[in-house]
Write a protein that holds these residues in place. Sequence first.
Motif, short mmCIF file in Angstrom:
data_model
loop_
_atom_site.label_atom_id
_atom_site.label_comp_id
_atom_site.label_asym_id
_atom_site.label_seq_id
_atom_site.Cartn_x
_atom_site.Cartn_y
_atom_site.Cartn_z
N SER D 97 0.83 -1.21 0.00
CA SER D 97 0.00 0.00 0.00
C SER D 97 0.86 1.26 0.00
CB SER D 97 -0.91 0.02 1.23
OG SER D 97 -1.78 -1.09 1.19
N LEU D 98 1.89 1.27 0.83
CA LEU D 98 2.73 2.47 0.91
C LEU D 98 3.50 2.66 -0.39
CD1 LEU D 98 4.02 2.26 4.60
CD2 LEU D 98 2.20 3.72 3.68
N ARG D 99 3.99 1.57 -0.97
CA ARG D 99 4.74 1.70 -2.23
C ARG D 99 3.89 2.31 -3.33
NH1 ARG D 99 6.84 -3.22 -0.76
NH2 ARG D 99 5.39 -4.41 -2.05
N ALA D 100 2.56 2.03 -3.30
CA ALA D 100 1.70 2.55 -4.36
C ALA D 100 1.67 4.08 -4.35
CB ALA D 100 0.28 1.99 -4.20
N GLY D 101 2.00 4.68 -3.21
CA GLY D 101 1.95 6.13 -3.13
C GLY D 101 3.31 6.79 -3.22
N VAL D 102 4.33 6.04 -3.63
CA VAL D 102 5.69 6.57 -3.67
C VAL D 102 6.19 6.69 -5.10
CG1 VAL D 102 8.10 6.07 -3.05
CG2 VAL D 102 6.27 5.51 -1.45
N ASP D 103 6.79 7.80 -5.41
CA ASP D 103 7.49 7.94 -6.69
C ASP D 103 8.89 7.37 -6.47
OD1 ASP D 103 9.08 8.72 -8.80
OD2 ASP D 103 8.16 10.71 -8.98
N ARG D 104 9.08 6.13 -6.88
CA ARG D 104 10.32 5.41 -6.54
C ARG D 104 11.54 5.94 -7.29
NH1 ARG D 104 8.84 -0.40 -7.63
NH2 ARG D 104 11.05 -0.70 -7.12
N VAL D 105 11.32 6.63 -8.39
CA VAL D 105 12.44 7.29 -9.07
C VAL D 105 12.91 8.47 -8.21
CG1 VAL D 105 13.17 8.56 -11.11
CG2 VAL D 105 11.65 6.57 -11.35
N ALA D 106 11.96 9.26 -7.76
CA ALA D 106 12.31 10.43 -6.96
C ALA D 106 12.97 10.03 -5.64
CB ALA D 106 11.05 11.27 -6.68
N LEU D 107 12.55 8.89 -5.08
CA LEU D 107 13.13 8.44 -3.81
C LEU D 107 14.61 8.09 -3.96
CD1 LEU D 107 12.89 7.58 -0.85
CD2 LEU D 107 11.97 5.39 -1.60
N GLY D 108 14.97 7.58 -5.14
CA GLY D 108 16.36 7.19 -5.36
C GLY D 108 16.65 5.84 -4.76
N GLU D 109 17.80 5.28 -5.11
CA GLU D 109 18.11 3.90 -4.73
C GLU D 109 18.43 3.76 -3.24
OE1 GLU D 109 20.14 1.72 -7.78
OE2 GLU D 109 20.94 0.31 -6.31
N ARG D 110 17.40 3.73 -2.44
CA ARG D 110 17.54 3.50 -1.00
C ARG D 110 16.29 2.78 -0.52
NH1 ARG D 110 17.60 8.94 -1.69
NH2 ARG D 110 19.74 9.08 -0.86
N GLN D 111 16.37 2.20 0.65
CA GLN D 111 15.22 1.47 1.20
C GLN D 111 14.75 2.14 2.48
OE1 GLN D 111 14.75 -2.94 1.28
NE2 GLN D 111 15.14 -2.74 3.44
N ILE D 112 13.45 2.25 2.61
CA ILE D 112 12.88 2.72 3.88
C ILE D 112 12.03 1.58 4.44
CG2 ILE D 112 11.51 4.49 5.06
CD1 ILE D 112 12.34 6.49 2.97
N THR D 113 12.36 1.17 5.66
CA THR D 113 11.62 0.10 6.32
C THR D 113 10.70 0.69 7.36
OG1 THR D 113 13.45 -1.44 6.02
CG2 THR D 113 11.82 -2.02 7.68
N ILE D 114 9.43 0.34 7.25
CA ILE D 114 8.43 0.84 8.19
C ILE D 114 8.11 -0.28 9.17
CG2 ILE D 114 6.09 1.81 8.38
CD1 ILE D 114 8.10 3.51 6.71
N ASP D 115 8.37 -0.05 10.44
CA ASP D 115 7.99 -1.03 11.48
C ASP D 115 6.73 -0.55 12.18
OD1 ASP D 115 10.01 -3.25 11.82
OD2 ASP D 115 11.32 -1.50 11.70
N CYS D 116 5.75 -1.44 12.25
CA CYS D 116 4.48 -1.10 12.88
C CYS D 116 4.26 -2.09 14.01
CB CYS D 116 3.34 -1.20 11.87
SG CYS D 116 3.61 -0.15 10.43
N ASP D 117 4.32 -1.63 15.23
CA ASP D 117 4.14 -2.53 16.37
C ASP D 117 2.94 -2.11 17.18
OD1 ASP D 117 7.30 -2.73 15.76
OD2 ASP D 117 6.55 -4.57 16.68
#
Lengths: 238, 238, 238, 238, 238, 238
Positions: D97-117
């Motif tokens: 769901s979160l990826r669908a709202g991200v412009d992955r080109v603009a983000l650049g080659e990096r990873q963001i990990t979302i932890d939900c506890d």
Amino acid sequence: MRPSGRELSEMRTVSIETGVTKHAEGSCMIRIGDTHVLCTATIEDRVPPFIKGSGLGWVTAEYGMLPRSTTSRMRREAQAGKQGGRTVEIQRLIGRSLRAGVDRVALGERQITIDCDVIQADGGTRCAAITGGWVVLKLAVQKLMKAGEVTSDPLTDPVAAVSCGIYAGQPVLDLDYPEDSEAGVDGNFIMTGSKRLIEVQMSAEGSTYSRDQMNQLLDLAEKGVDELVAAQLAATGA
Amino acid sequence: MRPSGRELSEMRTVSIETGVTKHAEGSCMIRIGDTHVLCTATIEDRVPPFIKGSGLGWVTAEYGMLPRSTTSRMRREAQAGKQGGRTVEIQRLIGRSLRAGVDRVALGERQITIDCDVIQADGGTRCAAITGGWVVLKLAVQKLMKAGEVTSDPLTDPVAAVSCGIYAGQPVLDLDYPEDSEAGVDGNFIMTGSKRLIEVQMSAEGSTYSRDQMNQLLDLAEKGVDELVAAQLAATGA
Amino acid sequence: MRPSGRELSEMRTVSIETGVTKHAEGSCMIRIGDTHVLCTATIEDRVPPFIKGSGLGWVTAEYGMLPRSTTSRMRREAQAGKQGGRTVEIQRLIGRSLRAGVDRVALGERQITIDCDVIQADGGTRCAAITGGWVVLKLAVQKLMKAGEVTSDPLTDPVAAVSCGIYAGQPVLDLDYPEDSEAGVDGNFIMTGSKRLIEVQMSAEGSTYSRDQMNQLLDLAEKGVDELVAAQLAATGA
Amino acid sequence: MRPSGRELSEMRTVSIETGVTKHAEGSCMIRIGDTHVLCTATIEDRVPPFIKGSGLGWVTAEYGMLPRSTTSRMRREAQAGKQGGRTVEIQRLIGRSLRAGVDRVALGERQITIDCDVIQADGGTRCAAITGGWVVLKLAVQKLMKAGEVTSDPLTDPVAAVSCGIYAGQPVLDLDYPEDSEAGVDGNFIMTGSKRLIEVQMSAEGSTYSRDQMNQLLDLAEKGVDELVAAQLAATGA
Amino acid sequence: MRPSGRELSEMRTVSIETGVTKHAEGSCMIRIGDTHVLCTATIEDRVPPFIKGSGLGWVTAEYGMLPRSTTSRMRREAQAGKQGGRTVEIQRLIGRSLRAGVDRVALGERQITIDCDVIQADGGTRCAAITGGWVVLKLAVQKLMKAGEVTSDPLTDPVAAVSCGIYAGQPVLDLDYPEDSEAGVDGNFIMTGSKRLIEVQMSAEGSTYSRDQMNQLLDLAEKGVDELVAAQLAATGA
Amino acid sequence: MRPSGRELSEMRTVSIETGVTKHAEGSCMIRIGDTHVLCTATIEDRVPPFIKGSGLGWVTAEYGMLPRSTTSRMRREAQAGKQGGRTVEIQRLIGRSLRAGVDRVALGERQITIDCDVIQADGGTRCAAITGGWVVLKLAVQKLMKAGEVTSDPLTDPVAAVSCGIYAGQPVLDLDYPEDSEAGVDGNFIMTGSKRLIEVQMSAEGSTYSRDQMNQLLDLAEKGVDELVAAQLAATGA
């Protein structure tokens, strides 16, 4: 011609020392040359679910190698999180072989677990485990008979095992590690003291063999089993 | 006298249907009576680390049973979190047996993985898997030869397997499940088309056997392998 | 315009062959184009602990893919030591969908396990599994009714599933693998024969969609479900 | 009529507190009524192997529940040795769901990990996790933009999620636990701030629903998302 | 007053037999009364990733118990699929304790793995493992020094361990199993030959203790370590 | 001289906020400087098998860290498939320490499980967990006493824990993360409110310490425990 200088039909020195740990109902250290295996027997009143209430006994086995029983250190299986395929195959073979020599009615509804732990490996560990396994099984049963819990001996004919193979084109008895790692064909032969067969596993890695060759190895194996059974009987006073 | 009404030395009907899945480099459904095994071959350029750079090829195998291939449903191994001991033992046997019939120099540094999945089980699944496994291995190699990637045939002699056992006191060929679950002694015999032995595994559960009985089963096995090899050659056009 | 040359609203060829394995209480091979899934039903008297004694029945499902059902070989999950996230998600969906179409009071306190194993994959395996799963569930229930163990039919309205998606900007019915791997939006629609909805899962990977587009896909899905239900009824003689 | 006394189309109180842990690149505690989820974002330079060198970014998510976030204590998954099916399904949904709202080109080659506890659960934890997950993703991206590592905002339209269902025959917005455990039909609706759909998951347990009912729930969901997006914008100063 | 008839400050008989397996770079069987632990040292050129290139050496340890080293048979950890909490705790302690006595610069960038396998247990296995572990570490280092691979001795002060506790209200040295299972307070004291402390772990199960009692146990421990160090020096000829 | 500017014998600010989650029988967030641990207590009627029918109660603990409680993200243990060695060691320590302060006869045959989840880590998480764990244990017991299920208070003396170490050659109280990662010697001291010792764990990584130094740290620890116990009593109104 053999790396050890042995004759083609010559076993390594066999020794079986019993009573090596104080807790087990039977224990021994079996040494076939430089292969040393510690075997223990544990008697329990419970049996596996599939024979509960049948009045029959059960014998099962587990096998392990200490990490530095080998030339280079092996990963500890408890660390790896599972027993490898080779371990599983060997412990199934030990259990099956020992059960073939047990009168499970005479044993009565109880389980004996045979643990075989390789302290030092130099080829033939599974055969040493079966041979030593029978010794500690016998010791445990003797304890049950002395206590009157078993009245008719469920172990009338010993079970022993030896490996033979074709090394440098020749059939040889009791492969040690340098031979085992070179042999194109090798087999494990499990027999009773009266030379009845229990299991034959004879396999070729990257080659094949003839029925004649198979018979030569069986002849050698019978000779080896005679020596092993003599050591078993001496160790158990049977 | 046999539950199926077969003669002592009579195989079940053998059929091998090739090309049953479109993705694999080789595929077949082998049916030995009611035992149905789907075999596929996958060619990969990588080899296991221990032969990297050696120029030698590798053949390996995996085995599985669909949960309801059996009379009552078995637990799915992926669910259980590991392959059971029997599975591991069988897939090691399949890989070892097929490798014995391969010229690994001629194959060249590539790996072929044989997957054997039991769709319906009625005894003898490991033998069907080896026999069908050779067929799909051959099909994959034929594809490599047609493409010129392999020039000398690494598979000149077929590998086939059959089980025999002592059922109701008689030596019988090709045990089905009702026989297998009653037989005190049974063996798996893996041979080449020219009747060279690759592996013999003959074991007794709760009994023993003589060398004579072993030879009777070997005679039966040779007859069975003749029939299986004929089916293999027909299926591969070899 | 579609890689297969199909119309936007055209399903692949559907066939359902029943009775493909002899042990299961219900079995079929469902083929949706090149997607082939083997489904079996197993009836057991036990139910999960949380409904024990409730008088209600239970339907559950497991899903697997043969390693070479796909273009390149997938790792066997039993080997990997666990079912992957996708597998778990799919088998939960199959079970939930089938349960929605079952009168659990009429079924009575027993469990039916549906195993869906993908023999060959070309997109839409989960939908094929649900559609074929209902068929084998029905066959198992027919067996229970014939035996008088169930008296009122717990399966009055079939459950079927189809995927639709937006491919190259157009809404299309029944995505095959080449379409599925390109579609920015795709959905799985599970419905009854009377077009009541059971589950809608419609997701976008790296894009979004409008309510209008959602409705277009629902329209296509209803058309597809009609064809699937016809095949289900033919296969079960219902 | 609702256990909480809320109107059919009334959300629970929404609050989003940011900066709740000092190590993460973004953190918040989102509270939807009594459902409290702690979300953190972690920026890493590495990306998954399948996009290495592509220049594209990646967003992934993990989900967990504290053992006593629920009415009765749940077993700790780290203790059980694996994440359950429900957990796996939810964390895959959050990431997708979160990826669908991200412009992955603009983000650049990096990873963001979302932890939900989940600290405290009262229904709707996956929706809270997605909504809070977008907030911490935004905070992390703001940090990257402030540092000049990202120059064009890859997050132009918020992503939020809400559950709706049919409770006691009526369509209701934002199910709490007492409603969720009774609802025969419930759905999770993930949308952007501009009301584009990202994912719809609407399922029936033991019943079915009509297209009309589906549209009623979608209407409610749009209303809920409006409120959630307002809270997201307030929390991120966007 | 002690079950064994020992004085309060009396150790059990200590013996250390070296050279018990042929493959390891150092090996010994340490016997503290009826507690027997087989220790081996393995030298490897690789070090853990976090010190690669640092020039520093590493010492690590693994611990296991044979299934029937105890009064009743313990489950084999390789079978259980993981090392239990107690095992993990002990092997971390062994590694940490031995490292405290090593000059890691002098050792050079190599790893020595100490395997400690309990053959027979009667209390104090972790202390025996540390004491025997230092012996085999020393033997391995002597081999490296003889070969000129290490030039300055990294092991100048022995490391030994002993347990003490409060049994029947009295401070006692070197608890055996009957004492250990009754003692409300027990501690493990790891020291160098010069009586510098490396680790103190002193815990109460269901009770508490005073600083005075702690000092009494430390006094006893110093006495015990003196005896152990004498045995270590005799065994290694140091 | 300390990175934080604190005096050698100065604790960080301690705060204990109770009632932070609504489901648990006791809950608190304990904050020792930037170390924040969420503790909950769960009362269950069942006890472990080994004390069933004994009339005695049981207290056990589990420990976890949120993936981003630390400076860089840690792998989620549920994802890794097992609890690491450090986790197992800590949760065993927490359980053992708390049990030492409980009158298990007065508690009666029930189990209280203490969950300690680290929300933010800055050194000393295990000590915070024990200190906060006692608070929620007390809260749960107060609930039992109010309900008349327990009549005599099983918790008469608080249990608290603090770490001390030798940092830059000086004994310091309550190590924070920058100190902890540099200290050659550090210890965890668990005591009752009346300064009776429950557990001392004092270890050196790559160095050693004297009995004098040990006594200096014990003096500091007593001072720290006084402050912690005051906060515990305030939080529980005891």
